[in-house]
Design a protein around this motif. Sequence first.
Motif, mmCIF file in Angstrom:
data_model
loop_
_atom_site.group_PDB
_atom_site.id
_atom_site.type_symbol
_atom_site.label_atom_id
_atom_site.label_comp_id
_atom_site.label_asym_id
_atom_site.label_seq_id
_atom_site.Cartn_x
_atom_site.Cartn_y
_atom_site.Cartn_z
ATOM 1 N N ILE A 1 0.868 -1.173 0.000
ATOM 2 C CA ILE A 1 0.000 0.000 0.000
ATOM 3 C C ILE A 1 0.910 1.230 0.000
ATOM 4 C CG2 ILE A 1 -1.827 1.259 1.208
ATOM 5 C CD1 ILE A 1 -2.622 -1.609 0.224
ATOM 6 N N GLU A 2 0.645 2.131 -0.934
ATOM 7 C CA GLU A 2 1.419 3.368 -1.041
ATOM 8 C C GLU A 2 0.470 4.499 -1.401
ATOM 9 O OE1 GLU A 2 4.796 4.954 -4.095
ATOM 10 O OE2 GLU A 2 5.060 2.915 -3.315
ATOM 11 N N ASN A 3 0.509 5.568 -0.633
ATOM 12 C CA ASN A 3 -0.385 6.715 -0.838
ATOM 13 C C ASN A 3 -1.850 6.292 -0.856
ATOM 14 O OD1 ASN A 3 1.817 8.513 -1.037
ATOM 15 N ND2 ASN A 3 2.076 7.994 -3.189
ATOM 16 N N GLY A 4 -2.198 5.309 -0.032
ATOM 17 C CA GLY A 4 -3.575 4.844 0.076
ATOM 18 C C GLY A 4 -4.032 3.934 -1.051
ATOM 19 N N HIS B 1 -0.874 -1.649 -4.587
ATOM 20 C CA HIS B 1 0.046 -1.911 -5.697
ATOM 21 C C HIS B 1 0.307 -3.408 -5.771
ATOM 22 C CE1 HIS B 1 0.666 2.331 -5.012
ATOM 23 N NE2 HIS B 1 1.380 2.418 -6.101
ATOM 24 N N GLU B 2 0.335 -3.936 -7.010
ATOM 25 C CA GLU B 2 0.527 -5.364 -7.228
ATOM 26 C C GLU B 2 1.558 -5.541 -8.341
ATOM 27 O OE1 GLU B 2 -3.047 -8.123 -7.080
ATOM 28 O OE2 GLU B 2 -2.612 -8.059 -9.239
ATOM 29 N N TYR B 3 2.794 -5.907 -7.960
ATOM 30 C CA TYR B 3 3.876 -6.110 -8.921
ATOM 31 C C TYR B 3 3.947 -7.587 -9.288
ATOM 32 C CZ TYR B 3 8.505 -6.627 -10.928
ATOM 33 O OH TYR B 3 9.542 -6.938 -11.771
ATOM 34 N N HIS B 4 3.880 -7.866 -10.598
ATOM 35 C CA HIS B 4 3.916 -9.245 -11.111
ATOM 36 C C HIS B 4 5.318 -9.569 -11.607
ATOM 37 C CE1 HIS B 4 -0.527 -9.917 -11.198
ATOM 38 N NE2 HIS B 4 -0.477 -8.606 -11.084
ATOM 39 N N ASN B 5 5.938 -10.611 -11.033
ATOM 40 C CA ASN B 5 7.288 -11.006 -11.433
ATOM 41 C C ASN B 5 7.369 -11.384 -12.906
ATOM 42 O OD1 ASN B 5 8.157 -10.679 -8.773
ATOM 43 N ND2 ASN B 5 7.873 -12.838 -8.268
ATOM 44 N N GLU B 6 6.372 -12.109 -13.408
ATOM 45 C CA GLU B 6 6.410 -12.619 -14.772
ATOM 46 C C GLU B 6 6.374 -11.487 -15.807
ATOM 47 O OE1 GLU B 6 4.471 -13.845 -12.339
ATOM 48 O OE2 GLU B 6 5.377 -15.811 -12.091
ATOM 49 N N ILE C 1 -2.177 -0.861 -10.232
ATOM 50 C CA ILE C 1 -2.484 -0.021 -9.074
ATOM 51 C C ILE C 1 -3.998 0.120 -8.967
ATOM 52 C CG2 ILE C 1 -2.176 2.236 -7.996
ATOM 53 C CD1 ILE C 1 0.431 2.490 -9.635
ATOM 54 N N TYR C 2 -4.511 -0.115 -7.765
ATOM 55 C CA TYR C 2 -5.941 -0.080 -7.512
ATOM 56 C C TYR C 2 -6.276 0.805 -6.315
ATOM 57 C CZ TYR C 2 -6.038 -4.465 -10.212
ATOM 58 O OH TYR C 2 -5.905 -5.426 -11.172
ATOM 59 N N ASN C 3 -7.413 1.444 -6.404
ATOM 60 C CA ASN C 3 -8.048 2.028 -5.238
ATOM 61 C C ASN C 3 -8.743 0.847 -4.567
ATOM 62 O OD1 ASN C 3 -9.543 3.700 -3.476
ATOM 63 N ND2 ASN C 3 -9.531 5.307 -5.048
ATOM 64 N N TYR C 4 -8.733 0.764 -3.269
ATOM 65 C CA TYR C 4 -9.398 -0.370 -2.628
ATOM 66 C C TYR C 4 -10.221 0.099 -1.443
ATOM 67 C CZ TYR C 4 -6.067 -0.573 1.291
ATOM 68 O OH TYR C 4 -5.321 -0.302 2.413
ATOM 69 N N ARG D 1 -10.789 -1.024 -7.497
ATOM 70 C CA ARG D 1 -11.112 -0.242 -8.696
ATOM 71 C C ARG D 1 -9.785 0.168 -9.337
ATOM 72 N NH1 ARG D 1 -13.847 3.213 -6.365
ATOM 73 N NH2 ARG D 1 -12.406 4.946 -6.282
ATOM 74 N N ALA D 2 -9.602 -0.200 -10.605
ATOM 75 C CA ALA D 2 -8.340 0.056 -11.300
ATOM 76 C C ALA D 2 -8.045 1.550 -11.395
ATOM 77 C CB ALA D 2 -8.378 -0.562 -12.692
ATOM 78 N N GLU D 3 -6.820 1.903 -11.045
ATOM 79 C CA GLU D 3 -6.325 3.265 -11.216
ATOM 80 C C GLU D 3 -5.338 3.307 -12.380
ATOM 81 O OE1 GLU D 3 -7.044 6.188 -9.543
ATOM 82 O OE2 GLU D 3 -8.662 5.086 -8.580
#
Length: 144
Positions: free
Chosen positions: A91-94, A97-102, A108-111, A122-124
Motif C-alpha cells: 500500500i502506497e499513498n492509500g 500496488h501489485e507487482y507481477h514477477n512474470e 495499481i488499484y483504489n481499494y 477499482r483500477a487506477e
Amino acid sequence: MKRKLIFGLISIALILISCDAKRHFVKTENGKFVDKRLVGVWKGSESGNIVEGMSSEWVMTRNLDGTFSLDFKATLDGQIMEGIENGNWWIENGLFHEYHNESEGTDIYNYEVLNKKKIKFRAEKMFIEVVNKNYEFIDTKTTE
C-alpha cells in the motif's frame, strides 16, 4: 466556549479514526507497508472487463510479508488458459500496488474494505491495456 468544545471533540474523533486506520498497516522487510486486512486467500471473478468476451476467475493468496500468489483461469472463445503468477503487493499513498514477477509490471488499484470477507478494487493504472477503463471487482475471503 461551546464552539471550542465541539472543535475539540471533532479533533479527538479525527485522531482516533486516523490511529484506527494506521493499526491495519504492517511494515515489511523491504520497507513497504501492507494492510493486514488484505492478507489471506481470496477469490474473485470478472467478465468482459479485461478483454472483450473473456471471463476470468482467480484465487489470490496475499501474505503478510508482501508477497502474493495468483492462481487464475481465463476463458475466451471456448479456449481455457490457466496459470500461476507471483509477485509483491503493498500500500502506497492509500493505493494497492501489485507487482507481477512474470510481466514485470505493476497494477495499481483504489481499494475499499467492505467488511472482513469482501474487498472492492477499482483500477487506477493497469500494466496491460484493459477494455473497461472503470474496471472494478470484489475479492471474497475464503480462509486466513
